[in-house]
Write an enzyme that holds these catalytic residues in place. Structure first.
Site, mmCIF file in Angstrom:
data_model
loop_
_atom_site.group_PDB
_atom_site.id
_atom_site.type_symbol
_atom_site.label_atom_id
_atom_site.label_comp_id
_atom_site.label_asym_id
_atom_site.label_seq_id
_atom_site.Cartn_x
_atom_site.Cartn_y
_atom_site.Cartn_z
ATOM 1 N N HIS A 18 68.898 6.343 77.525
ATOM 2 C CA HIS A 18 67.626 5.676 77.838
ATOM 3 C C HIS A 18 67.417 4.474 76.920
ATOM 4 O O HIS A 18 67.027 3.398 77.378
ATOM 5 C CB HIS A 18 66.441 6.635 77.646
ATOM 6 C CG HIS A 18 66.431 7.821 78.559
ATOM 7 N ND1 HIS A 18 66.218 9.102 78.106
ATOM 8 C CD2 HIS A 18 66.579 7.932 79.901
ATOM 9 C CE1 HIS A 18 66.233 9.947 79.127
ATOM 10 N NE2 HIS A 18 66.458 9.264 80.228
ATOM 11 N N LYS A 42 57.666 20.306 86.872
ATOM 12 C CA LYS A 42 58.619 20.702 85.836
ATOM 13 C C LYS A 42 57.868 21.205 84.615
ATOM 14 O O LYS A 42 56.818 20.680 84.272
ATOM 15 C CB LYS A 42 59.439 19.478 85.396
ATOM 16 C CG LYS A 42 60.576 19.114 86.321
ATOM 17 C CD LYS A 42 61.496 18.143 85.564
ATOM 18 C CE LYS A 42 62.276 17.238 86.493
ATOM 19 N NZ LYS A 42 62.881 16.110 85.774
ATOM 20 N N ARG A 91 74.472 6.141 85.829
ATOM 21 C CA ARG A 91 75.510 6.684 84.971
ATOM 22 C C ARG A 91 76.828 6.812 85.700
ATOM 23 O O ARG A 91 77.875 6.482 85.183
ATOM 24 C CB ARG A 91 75.099 8.070 84.458
ATOM 25 C CG ARG A 91 74.066 8.006 83.383
ATOM 26 C CD ARG A 91 73.397 9.329 83.206
ATOM 27 N NE ARG A 91 72.457 9.566 84.291
ATOM 28 C CZ ARG A 91 71.480 10.437 84.231
ATOM 29 N NH1 ARG A 91 71.332 11.198 83.171
ATOM 30 N NH2 ARG A 91 70.648 10.586 85.233
ATOM 31 N N SER A 129 69.068 14.113 79.725
ATOM 32 C CA SER A 129 68.119 14.917 78.946
ATOM 33 C C SER A 129 68.426 16.401 79.133
ATOM 34 O O SER A 129 68.397 17.180 78.171
ATOM 35 C CB SER A 129 66.695 14.634 79.399
ATOM 36 O OG SER A 129 66.361 13.297 79.170
HETATM 37 N N1 LIG Z 1 72.706 8.093 79.817
HETATM 38 C C1 LIG Z 1 72.083 7.316 80.696
HETATM 39 N N2 LIG Z 1 72.575 6.113 81.005
HETATM 40 C C2 LIG Z 1 71.980 5.326 81.907
HETATM 41 N N3 LIG Z 1 70.888 5.645 82.588
HETATM 42 C C3 LIG Z 1 70.344 6.830 82.324
HETATM 43 C C4 LIG Z 1 70.904 7.728 81.372
HETATM 44 N N4 LIG Z 1 70.138 8.843 81.336
HETATM 45 C C5 LIG Z 1 69.150 8.649 82.225
HETATM 46 N N5 LIG Z 1 69.266 7.452 82.824
HETATM 47 C C6 LIG Z 1 68.403 6.868 83.837
HETATM 48 O O1 LIG Z 1 67.104 6.796 83.308
HETATM 49 C C7 LIG Z 1 66.132 6.972 84.324
HETATM 50 C C8 LIG Z 1 65.162 8.059 83.938
HETATM 51 O O2 LIG Z 1 65.867 9.249 83.927
HETATM 52 P P1 LIG Z 1 65.339 10.688 83.506
HETATM 53 O O3 LIG Z 1 64.116 10.622 82.714
HETATM 54 O O4 LIG Z 1 65.400 11.556 84.709
HETATM 55 O O5 LIG Z 1 66.531 11.079 82.522
HETATM 56 P P2 LIG Z 1 67.649 12.138 82.697
HETATM 57 O O6 LIG Z 1 68.507 12.036 81.501
HETATM 58 O O7 LIG Z 1 68.302 11.974 84.044
HETATM 59 O O8 LIG Z 1 66.796 13.459 82.629
HETATM 60 P P3 LIG Z 1 67.028 14.850 83.409
HETATM 61 O O9 LIG Z 1 68.304 15.395 82.897
HETATM 62 O O10 LIG Z 1 65.812 15.650 83.021
HETATM 63 O O11 LIG Z 1 67.049 14.477 84.871
HETATM 64 C C9 LIG Z 1 66.953 7.223 85.597
HETATM 65 O O12 LIG Z 1 67.128 6.001 86.268
HETATM 66 C C10 LIG Z 1 68.254 7.732 85.061
HETATM 67 O O13 LIG Z 1 69.311 7.482 85.976
HETATM 68 MG MG LIG Z 2 67.482 12.653 85.868
#
Ligand SMILES: Nc1ncnc2c1ncn2[C@@H]1O[C@H](COP(=O)(O)OP(=O)(O)OP(=O)(O)O)[C@@H](O)[C@H]1O
Ligand SMILES: [Mg+2]
Length: 164
Positions: A18, A42, A91, A129
């Site tokens: 993020h 959630k 990702r 996450s």
């Molecule tokens: N490591 C990462 N690299 C690039 N984009 C990311 C990454 N982690 C999350 N994102 C993007 O950030 C945005 C917000 O994602 P979110 O808060 O759902 O995070 P997450 O890591 O996917 O969490 P969860 O595992 O709870 O789904 C989305 O567009 C997601 O694709």
């Molecule tokens: Mg996600």
């Protein structure tokens, strides 16, 4: 014209993936709002207040990064904030289908708003996450994958589980 972008997500917790996307957004747009979704469905590990506090602390020196919360329809929130861009991170191919669907739905709901996708640095492409919480709860090392403050807060949670 200055461009204001919204980066929506749950950020439960904020990861270095993020942080990478937010930093890229802050270079590309005049201002980026990290918008934390209030999701009643959630059961989050970190409360809304905790997630806001963490994000504000991590970006306290970046003057064009703002932290906010929202609920309801994303495009309505984006419009209300006077923004025209939604930032999302990609990702892997696995993110694509869902993100593609959401972007097209949002385009239909509000054609004035564009979704912009960004790729993180390679070393962050496998971080989510969910995986961070899982690995940490099983005793694995998450150092370098999340901001230091998140690591600290995770440890505090482990010592004082919910309700304690
Ligand atoms: N490591 C990462 N690299 C690039 N984009 C990311 C990454 N982690 C999350 N994102 C993007 O950030 C945005 C917000 O994602 P979110 O808060 O759902 O995070 P997450 O890591 O996917 O969490 P969860 O595992 O709870 O789904 C989305 O567009 C997601 O694709
Ligand atoms: Mg996600």
């Amino acid at each position: 014209m200055s461009t204001l972008a919204v980066y929506p997500g749950s950020f439960d917790p904020l990861t270095n993936g993020h942080v990478d996307i937010i930093s890229r957004g802050a270079r590309l747009f005049d201002r980026i709002i990290v918008s934390i979704l209030v999701n009643a469905e959630k059961a989050p590990l970190f409360s809304m207040e905790e997630r806001v506090e963490i994000a504000r602390e991590v970006f306290k020196d970046q003057r064009n990064v703002e932290v906010d919360t929202f609920h309801g329809l994303l495009v309505d929130y984006v419009e209300r904030r006077g923004a025209h861009v939604i930032v999302r991170g990609l990702r892997a191919v696995s993110d694509f289908e869902f993100e593609f669907q959401m972007a097209l739905m949002n385009q239909r709901l509000n054609p004035r708003i564009e979704t912009v996708f960004m790729m993180p640095a390679e070393q962050y492409t496998y971080i989510s996450s969910r995986l961070i919480k899982e690995v940490f709860s099983l005793g694995g090392r998450v150092h370098g994958l999340v901001p230091e403050l998140v690591e600290l807060r995770l440890r505090e949670k482990q010592l004082a589980p919910r309700g304690a």
